[in-house]
Design an enzyme around this catalytic site. Structure first.
Site, short mmCIF file in Angstrom:
data_model
loop_
_atom_site.label_atom_id
_atom_site.label_comp_id
_atom_site.label_asym_id
_atom_site.label_seq_id
_atom_site.Cartn_x
_atom_site.Cartn_y
_atom_site.Cartn_z
N GLY A 1 7.26 4.65 8.18
CA GLY A 1 6.40 5.79 8.45
C GLY A 1 6.65 6.35 9.83
CB SER A 2 4.63 8.52 11.96
OG SER A 2 3.45 7.76 12.01
CB THR A 3 7.86 6.83 16.02
OG1 THR A 3 9.14 6.88 15.37
CG2 THR A 3 8.02 6.06 17.31
CD GLU B 1 10.51 12.02 11.85
OE1 GLU B 1 9.43 11.48 12.13
OE2 GLU B 1 11.39 11.47 11.17
CB CYS C 1 13.06 8.56 8.18
SG CYS C 1 13.93 7.57 6.97
CE LYS D 1 -1.81 2.53 3.24
NZ LYS D 1 -1.75 3.87 2.64
CD GLU E 1 13.99 0.43 8.40
OE1 GLU E 1 14.56 1.36 9.01
OE2 GLU E 1 14.47 -0.71 8.32
N GLY F 1 3.97 3.11 13.75
CA GLY F 1 4.81 1.92 13.93
C GLY F 1 4.53 1.24 15.27
P1 NAI Z 1 2.05 7.87 8.70
O1 NAI Z 1 2.95 7.06 9.50
O2 NAI Z 1 0.65 8.06 9.18
O3 NAI Z 1 1.92 7.27 7.21
C1 NAI Z 1 2.82 6.35 6.64
C2 NAI Z 1 2.02 5.22 5.98
O4 NAI Z 1 1.29 4.51 6.96
C3 NAI Z 1 0.97 5.68 4.96
O5 NAI Z 1 0.93 4.74 3.92
C4 NAI Z 1 -0.31 5.61 5.76
O6 NAI Z 1 -1.47 5.43 4.95
C5 NAI Z 1 -0.09 4.40 6.61
N1 NAI Z 1 -0.87 4.36 7.85
C6 NAI Z 1 -1.37 5.40 8.56
N2 NAI Z 1 -2.04 4.94 9.65
C7 NAI Z 1 -1.93 3.61 9.63
C8 NAI Z 1 -2.39 2.57 10.48
N3 NAI Z 1 -3.07 2.84 11.58
N4 NAI Z 1 -2.09 1.29 10.18
C9 NAI Z 1 -1.37 1.01 9.08
N5 NAI Z 1 -0.92 1.94 8.22
C10 NAI Z 1 -1.20 3.22 8.48
O7 NAI Z 1 2.69 9.27 8.47
P2 NAI Z 1 1.99 10.63 8.01
O8 NAI Z 1 0.74 10.87 8.79
O9 NAI Z 1 1.84 10.60 6.54
O10 NAI Z 1 3.06 11.70 8.44
C11 NAI Z 1 3.07 12.20 9.78
C12 NAI Z 1 4.48 12.28 10.31
O11 NAI Z 1 5.05 10.99 10.32
C13 NAI Z 1 5.45 13.10 9.48
O12 NAI Z 1 5.37 14.45 9.76
C14 NAI Z 1 6.75 12.52 9.91
O13 NAI Z 1 7.17 13.08 11.12
C15 NAI Z 1 6.43 11.06 10.10
N6 NAI Z 1 6.78 10.25 8.92
C16 NAI Z 1 7.96 9.60 8.94
C17 NAI Z 1 8.35 8.88 7.84
C18 NAI Z 1 9.64 8.16 7.85
O14 NAI Z 1 10.12 7.78 6.79
N7 NAI Z 1 10.23 7.92 8.98
C19 NAI Z 1 7.56 8.83 6.63
C20 NAI Z 1 6.30 9.52 6.71
C21 NAI Z 1 5.97 10.22 7.83
#
Ligand code: NAI
Length: 793
Positions: free
Chosen positions: A244-246, A397, A300, A192, A266, A249
């Site tokens: 994605g976000s901690t 972050e 990240c 996804k 990650e 995770g």
């Molecule tokens: P997020 O962690 O919500 O999104 C990343 C992925 O996870 C997306 O595909 C999203 O649809 C999916 N996702 C969201 N909620 C989920 C759940 N409950 N179960 C399974 N999958 C889920 O990150 P978001 O809201 O886009 O960004 C918010 C903050 O997260 C950013 O400002 C940043 O600080 C951090 N982030 C960190 C990343 C990294 O590479 N470490 C990448 C993206 C965001």
């Protein structure tokens, strides 16, 4: 314009990348994108959709499908039915497909780069020169791992169906990081993409069609976090890989606890960028631009915390400001653009709110004079100076083009500040004194350390975090293990079967052995210690006779043991020769007491003499095996196709909590204890609940083997209660638990708080005589740190 005017002005003219072919591609998609399931484009049952926009212009690029649970079921079913054949295709067959994917990607590189910049807002210079080349390299590199799978991982097989959830900051690259190793290992995938940036993953599906990848091997489903949740909880998915976000995770760790699904996470970071006074400051400024303004800081592992040595701080900051005034912010498709658009207004508001909060908390704001484009979602490169350790910008972050600036006086302070974070993804160290840089690198708690460089990535080099930055590694050989599991028919050895048992041997306690009047204490900080609550519990044989008493451990005993382990931190620095010697001593000292330990094993009434002897002898052999590995379980040197080399170093996790099973009580105890300390960890062991006396007998062996105080601590008592305290404890870095299914779930659940590394058995009894566990526990006992160092030219 006259030539003289051009010379006087010396400004860049626009140099836009053509996007006609991508516009045609988008137009051809007409009513919107469906889902790629079982090799076909399918429309969802519920037909809910959402728009995806170009963040630099606000233009709608396409309509994306919000997949339903039924769609996820279909995608998982397609992957599940495709997987046996995909695996049966064999190493070479899969290598050919991965190679073919890389070749097609090469041919369509420009189109992918343009679409990525339009959908995400990143400058074309980056998508063209970094994202897409690394994407291609990832498929080539993993075509290699597919080819070598049988020879390099002979005792492993594919996990099965893998659910992969990726973010929006590197949409294509993250898709490759997930899909390529999964496929190489023989798994099938349901992926996804993030809701802001689904387009390039959908274009990637076309490449899979083009190479005739068997149906169902890769399925791509789109939608928001709720779709991700359906993937995470799907019962037929065997592994989740998430970036994605901690916070998300951590939720995934909780949702998968006890399910037996493999997991890699990650997550976020707050990575330090450390500049010593003896650094080449101009190079460090360029490095800093790459560290925090690359991809608008939506990275990240972005170097978001500048730690600069006081003596050069003013000079350095002036250079940084001068450089920022020259960064070009604007159209991502312009080849001259340095800083593009933020992915979505929601993210821009989040960045702005955090910057305002930081300023309210005392930080000084500085932004360059350059004008932002009138339209679109842009945020200026930003410095937050004089940031205190407690400031939000030092801890949270921000995920935007915002640098927090702090200073330090000397090297130890730099290391303390660098490690003063709940994250541990990456770090960058700048000094022209290579001795200093390589002295600092091992002291940084981060999965990746760049020396005089930053943000370097390659498929051959593992990537992943310490602490709350995640679990597991992606890339390199260690990344392949994340998509493999030990083969079901792994070799067993020495196991005494009932057939070989002497039928005359009576399975009953041997009278007189246990010394009922003796009460064994805990073993904490190199000393025997009475239970905090003063209580003892009876140890019974299988037919109910009292064999002795042990202390009833409680929360306080565990805390004391963890504190002792904490103080013994220097164990990690002892050399491998010494650690190997001490393990050999343990084996030697134990071997002198064969008769006594065998009697003890028999006394529980569940083993014959010959079974007890086999267990004891295997335990000695196991100690020898781990002693042997102590100075041979080495890292690797990668030679990525970039300047320099990468040292992949095995580092101990830190403090490990170990809860032992009741079966094979001596062998299991030794098998879990030895690799943990061999790799430099300190341990708090909760021995077999039913047969703790074997562990308490072991105290004298430890005492006579010169193991420093605090390295091995043993607390007896109710296993699940004690291990819960360990799993909840902030100073414990990992927990190994062998017990019930509920206990395993409890450990994984409690470990989500600070994302401890866990190794649990989900209630399935392990065959402790099997050799497969030896290598696995060495891997589990370590984190791999990838240190990029300059080498050659
Ligand atoms: P997020 O962690 O919500 O999104 C990343 C992925 O996870 C997306 O595909 C999203 O649809 C999916 N996702 C969201 N909620 C989920 C759940 N409950 N179960 C399974 N999958 C889920 O990150 P978001 O809201 O886009 O960004 C918010 C903050 O997260 C950013 O400002 C940043 O600080 C951090 N982030 C960190 C990343 C990294 O590479 N470490 C990448 C993206 C965001």
């Amino acid at each position: 314009m006259k030539v003289t005017e051009i010379f006087n002005d010396m400004s860049y003219g626009p140099a836009p990348e053509a996007n006609d072919s991508v516009k045609d591609w988008l137009a051809n998609k007409g009513q919107g994108f469906g889902l790629f399931i079982d090799g076909q484009w399918q429309q969802s049952d519920n037909a809910k959709t959402f728009e995806t926009k170009n963040p630099a212009t606000g233009d709608v690029l396409g309509t994306i499908t919000q997949a339903t649970e039924t769609d996820i079921d279909k995608a998982v079913a397609a992957a599940k039915s495709a997987q046996p054949e995909w695996q049966a295709l064999g190493s070479h067959g899969r290598a050919r497909y991965l190679y073919a994917i890389a070749r097609v990607l090469q041919k369509r590189a420009r189109q992918f780069a343009v679409l990525e910049s339009m959908d995400n807002g990143k400058p074309i210079r980056e998508s063209r020169d970094i994202d897409v080349p690394l994407l291609i390299r990832h498929f080539y590199h993993h075509a290699g791992w597919a080819q070598l799978l049988d020879s390099e991982f002979p005792e492993f097989e594919a996990v099965g169906v893998v659910g992969q959830i990726i973010p929006w900051n590197f949409p294509l690259l993250m898709a490759a990081w997930k899909i390529a190793p999964a496929l190489a290992a023989g798994n099938c995938v349901v992926l996804k993409p993030a809701e802001y940036t689904s387009l390039t993953a959908l274009m990637l599906a076309e490449v899979f069609e083009e190479v005739n990848l068997p149906k169902g091997v890769v399925n791509i489903v789109t939608g928001d976090g709720s779709v991700g949740e359906s993937i995470v909880t799907h019962p037929d998915i065997n592994k989740i890989a998430f970036t994605g976000s901690t916070n998300v995770g951590r939720m995934i760790r909780e949702k998968t606890a006890g399910s037996g699904k493999k997991l890699t996470l990650e997550l976020g970071g707050k990575s330090p960028f450390v500049v010593f006074a003896d650094a080449d400051l101009d190079s460090a400024v360029e490095g800093l631009v790459d560290a925090i303004w690359f991809n608008q800081g939506q990275v990240c592992c972005a170097g978001s915390r500048l730690l600069v040595q006081e003596g050069v701080a003013d000079e350095f900051i002036e250079k940084v400001k001068r450089r920022l005034n020259n960064l070009r912010i604007g159209d991502p498709l312009d080849k001259n653009t340095d800083v593009g658009a933020i992915v979505d207004p929601v993210q821009r508001e989040r960045i702005d709110a955090l910057v305002n909060q930081s300023v309210e908390q005392g930080a000084d704001l500085w932004q360059p004079d350059s004008q932002l484009p009138q339209d679109g979602c842009f945020y200026p490169p930003t410095l937050l100076c004089n940031v205190e350790s407690s400031n939000v910008a030092a801890n949270v972050e921000i995920f935007g083009p915002v640098l927090s600036v702090m200073t330090f006086r000397h090297q130890p302070e730099a290391i303390d500040l660098a490690n003063n974070t709940r994250y541990g993804l990456a770090a960058s160290v700048w000094s022209e004194n290579i001795n200093k840089a390589l002295d600092v690198a091992p002291q940084l708690k981060a999965g990746v350390v760049w020396v005089n460089s930053t943000n370097q990535f390659d498929a051959a080099c593992g990537f992943g975090g310490y602490k709350e930055s995640g679990l597991g590694r992606e890339g390199g050989k260690e990344g392949m293990y994340e998509y493999l599991k030990p083969k079901a028919n792994s070799v067993t050895k020495n196991q005494p079967s009932n057939a070989t048992q002497d039928p005359k041997t009576k399975l009953q306690p041997v009278a007189g052995i246990p010394g009922i009047d003796q009460t064994a204490k805990h073993y904490i900080n190199g000393k025997q210690a009475r239970a905090d609550n003063g209580n003892t519990i009876k140890v019974l044989s299988s037919d109910g006779q009292t064999l002795g008493r042990v202390g009833e451990g409680n929360r306080k005993d565990i805390r004391n043991a963890v504190e002792a382990a904490h103080k013994a931190a220097s164990w990690a620095k002892t050399d491998t020769h010494l650690r190997a010697q001490l393990l050999y001593y343990i084996a030697e000292n134990l071997s002198y007491r064969r008769a006594e330990f065998c009697q003890r094993l028999v006394s529980f009434g569940t083993q014959s003499q010959s079974q007890a002897e086999a267990e004891f002898d295997t335990a000695i052999e196991r100690l020898f095996t781990y002693s042997a590995w102590t100075d041979k379980y080495e890292g690797r040197v990668h030679q990525p196709p970039l300047k320099g080399v990468t040292l992949a170093m095995n580092e101990p996790l830190g403090i490990l909590g170990i809860a032992c099973p009741d079966e094979s009580p001596l062998l299991a105890f030794v098998t879990m204890l030895a690799p943990a300390i061999a790799m430099g960890n300190r341990v708090v062991v909760v021995p077999s609940q039913k047969m703790p006396l074997l562990a308490t007998d072991f105290y004298q062996i430890i005492e006579t083997s010169d193991i420093p105080a605090g390295v091995i601590n043993i607390v007896t008592g109710e296993r699940d209660g004690l291990v819960k305290v360990l799993a909840d404890h902030d100073q414990v870095d990992g927990v190994w638990y062998q017990g019930s299914a509920e206990g395993s779930q409890q450990v994984e659940l409690a470990s989500a708080a600070n994302l401890k590394r866990t190794w649990v058995n989900y209630g399935k009894a392990h065959d402790w005589y099997a050799n497969d566990v030896s290598q696995q526990l060495l891997r589990e006992a370590c984190e791999v740190k990838n240190i990029w160092i300059p080498y050659g030219d």
